[in-house]
Design a protein around this motif. Structure first.
Motif, PDB file in Angstrom:
ATOM      1  N   GLN A 172     -42.634  12.693  20.883  1.00  0.00           N
ATOM      2  CA  GLN A 172     -41.599  12.025  20.109  1.00  0.00           C
ATOM      3  C   GLN A 172     -41.766  12.253  18.615  1.00  0.00           C
ATOM      4  O   GLN A 172     -42.880  12.315  18.096  1.00  0.00           O
ATOM      5  CB  GLN A 172     -41.614  10.530  20.415  1.00  0.00           C
ATOM      6  N   LYS A 226     -28.681  14.743  11.008  1.00  0.00           N
ATOM      7  CA  LYS A 226     -28.297  13.930  12.156  1.00  0.00           C
ATOM      8  C   LYS A 226     -26.780  13.884  12.218  1.00  0.00           C
ATOM      9  O   LYS A 226     -26.111  13.716  11.195  1.00  0.00           O
ATOM     10  CB  LYS A 226     -28.816  12.493  12.010  1.00  0.00           C
ATOM     11  N   ASP A 253     -35.004  13.570  18.493  1.00  0.00           N
ATOM     12  CA  ASP A 253     -35.865  12.418  18.725  1.00  0.00           C
ATOM     13  C   ASP A 253     -37.170  12.820  19.394  1.00  0.00           C
ATOM     14  O   ASP A 253     -38.161  12.112  19.312  1.00  0.00           O
ATOM     15  CB  ASP A 253     -35.163  11.377  19.607  1.00  0.00           C
ATOM     16  N   GLU A 277     -26.223   8.216  18.058  1.00  0.00           N
ATOM     17  CA  GLU A 277     -26.484   9.650  17.957  1.00  0.00           C
ATOM     18  C   GLU A 277     -25.586  10.386  18.951  1.00  0.00           C
ATOM     19  O   GLU A 277     -25.414   9.973  20.088  1.00  0.00           O
ATOM     20  CB  GLU A 277     -27.962   9.939  18.295  1.00  0.00           C
TER      21      GLU A 277
END
Length: 587
Positions: A334, A468, A378, A398
């Protein structure tokens, strides 16, 4: 390499010519603890180094290898090598004996980065074990070729020995089928019949193994150009002579009287003498195993590390590398997690940030491209593809992303490290229980961009275009005229709507508009529709407005006309995560 370094070495021309005609080929010996790696190295080797066969006091006491061991043997150059390069007269195999204990994985990785071929040692009575699998993973990352050695064949019942060996060969072949070593040869031996404590007896299958090694030897790429970089694995002093640093040349060449720099302490020393497995030499090049003697250097300052041409290597505080997830790693890698990073002989903790691209994979990169845009991730994705993004419980979510074809990682080190450009990097979860039957190696890659500025968060990261995708959904509340509508539920009451002025939105009925500003104090906003509302949209909004008229007709007529029901407003944009101004970008 037992180094007897003399105050003054005179070099016989015959010896130098002989050494120049030797091809050094590094063979890593890896496997689970107690699979017989060191016994095999002893049986094969004719020359031992100062760090061979468990000479470490703790190794002797505990009966296991605790450090890298080096030894060698030489054979005539096989025909296929001679045909490629007639100058070589001898083929020298340098055996790199790597520890098998799970807690020493850092040492194993360090050793694997200097080898040309791997011997995977398997206890034939036990088969694949946890560390055997980890060694196989390391081999896939670091090596071009592998030979599997089923050791301890003498411990199998003689009546069923051949049958049991063939069964184990089939099992190993099935395991290797999905790896890059699907065609790796498998051979059974008994390196130390009767076990370590048994009287000295002749090893079984050794000549067959040596013939197999000769057959699978290739002409490794050796480049004498570029700066000298030397991976030191042992450093010690010889009284009256100086300090000896033994290791493997990673890049370039070194010769007697050259100045070299011990990178971690920035001390420059002159090379006084050199030896390769007892033989004095006046130079060494990439791939060679060599001992370098310098004077007036404290060996306590360098247990392991890099020695180089002065000024070649510097401390790096962060790094960008292209990465791949190791398919045997079952956990999640992660973003923002801390992970063990092994680069050369050094292992440090680093915080990791993953990002990717769906661009088609082109030729191998040598540098990181700061001009391209990259998508924030992520987590690091494996071959099975990207997992779906999770809603965070707000209107902000997202966008679900397709599997990236290429992935990178930004590493931010807890303490600065020294490593060469394009070096192999392995990320591991070494805090995992060593007794758990699970692979701890998470990802691997090559260093593309070393970051030397300690203030990189202000100077380097803003240039990194990792974004993002953001998406917000609201509703059309009313229509003021055919070119203007009022929206709601896109922003919270406390949101500064001025930050969003000028951004494009789209209605679920197809019209495109631009946010002109806030409307009132409750988070509502005004949208300008430059091309005007479609007749059907006007009809829906007008009809919805008429239905709302009733007891409060007078109040409704005092406000702009029409409530809209069921018409959504969509706002999509992207934000660069390292942009200090946090701007919202639309294309």
């Amino acid at each position: 390499m037992i180094l007897h370094v003399h105050r003054c070495l005179t070099f016989d021309r015959t010896i130098l010519l002989m050494m120049a005609a030797i091809l050094n080929f590094n063979v890593g010996v890896l496997g689970h603890i107690d699979s017989g790696k060191t016994s095999l190295c002893k049986a094969l080797s004719t020359v031992a180094s100062t760090a061979a066969f468990d000479k470490h006091p703790q190794s002797k006491e505990r009966g296991i290898t605790l450090d890298l061991g080096f030894s060698s043997f030489s054979v005539d150059v096989p025909t296929h090598i001679k045909e490629q390069n007639p100058k070589y007269e001898k083929l020298q195999f340098t055996l790199v004996d790597c520890p098998g204990h799970a807690s020493l994985i850092k040492t194993i990785i360090g050793g694997a980065q200097i080898i040309d071929l791997m011997l995977l040692i398997v206890d034939v009575t036990k088969g694949m074990q946890t560390q055997t699998a980890e060694c196989l993973v390391i081999g896939e990352i670091a090596c071009e070729r592998m030979v599997v050695v089923l050791n301890k064949a003498d411990l199998l019942p003689e009546a069923k020995r051949d049958q049991m060996i063939e069964k184990m060969k089939r099992k190993m072949a099935a395991t290797l089928k999905s790896t890059r070593f699907a065609d790796a040869p498998i051979i059974a031996v008994a390196a130390k019949p009767g076990g370590p404590e048994a009287p000295d007896t002749e090893a079984v299958g050794l000549q067959e193994l040596m013939d197999l090694l000769k057959k699978h030897t290739y002409l490794p790429s050796r480049d004498a150009s570029g700066p000298f970089i030397f991976a030191v694995d042992h450093c010690f002093s010889i009284r009256g002579q100086g300090t000896v640093m033994t290791g493997t040349v990673l890049n370039g060449t070194v010769a007697i009287n050259d100045n070299v720099e011990v990178a971690n302490v920035k001390e420059v020393k002159k090379v006084k003498s050199m030896q390769m497995f007892k033989q004095p030499v006046n130079s060494a090049m990439q791939g060679d195993r060599v001992g370098i003697c310098v004077t007036q250097f404290d060996p306590k300052l360098l247990e392991r590390g890099l020695v180089c041409t002065p000024g070649t290597l510097t401390l790096i505080h962060a790094a960008i590398l292209k990465v791949k997830k190791i398919r045997f790693f079952k956990g999640a890698c992660q973003t923002k997690a801390k992970i063990h990073i092994t680069m050369g002989h050094e292992t440090v903790m680093a915080r990791v940030q993953f990002f990717g691209s769906q661009d088609s994979i082109e030729e191998e990169e040598t540098h990181f491209d700061f001009t391209k845009e990259y998508l924030y991730q992520d987590e690091l994705y494996g071959q099975e593809g990207a997992s779906k993004g999770k809603e965070n419980g707000t209107a902000d979510s997202e966008a679900v992303q397709a599997s990236p074809s290429q992935q990178w990682a930004l590493l931010e080190f807890e303490k600065p490290v020294i490593c060469p450009q394009k070096c192999l990097v392995i990320g591991s979860r070494l805090d995992t229980d060593i007794h758990a039957n699970t692979c701890r190696l998470a990802f691997h890659g090559r260093l593309l961009e070393p970051v030397v500025d300690k203030n990189y968060s202000e100077t380097v990261l803003p240039k990194l275009k990792v974004f993002k995708n953001k998406s917000k959904e609201g509703m059309v509340e009313r229509m003021t005229d055919e070119y203007t509508v009022i929206g709601r539920s896109l922003f919270k009451k406390e949101t500064n709507i001025q930050l969003f002025v000028g951004l494009k939105v789209k209605l679920s009925t197809g019209e495109e508009g631009v946010i002109e500003g806030g409307f009132g104090q409750s988070g509502k906003f005004k949208i300008r529709i430059p091309q005007g509302l479609q007749p059907g949209t006007v009809q829906v909004l007008s009809a919805a407005g008429k239905k709302k008229k009733g007891k409060k007709a007078e109040e409704e007529e005092a406000a702009p006309q029409a409530h809209g029901q069921g018409i959504q407003v969509s706002l999509q944009f992207k934000k660069y995560i390292f942009d200090p101004k946090k701007k919202m970008i639309q294309t």
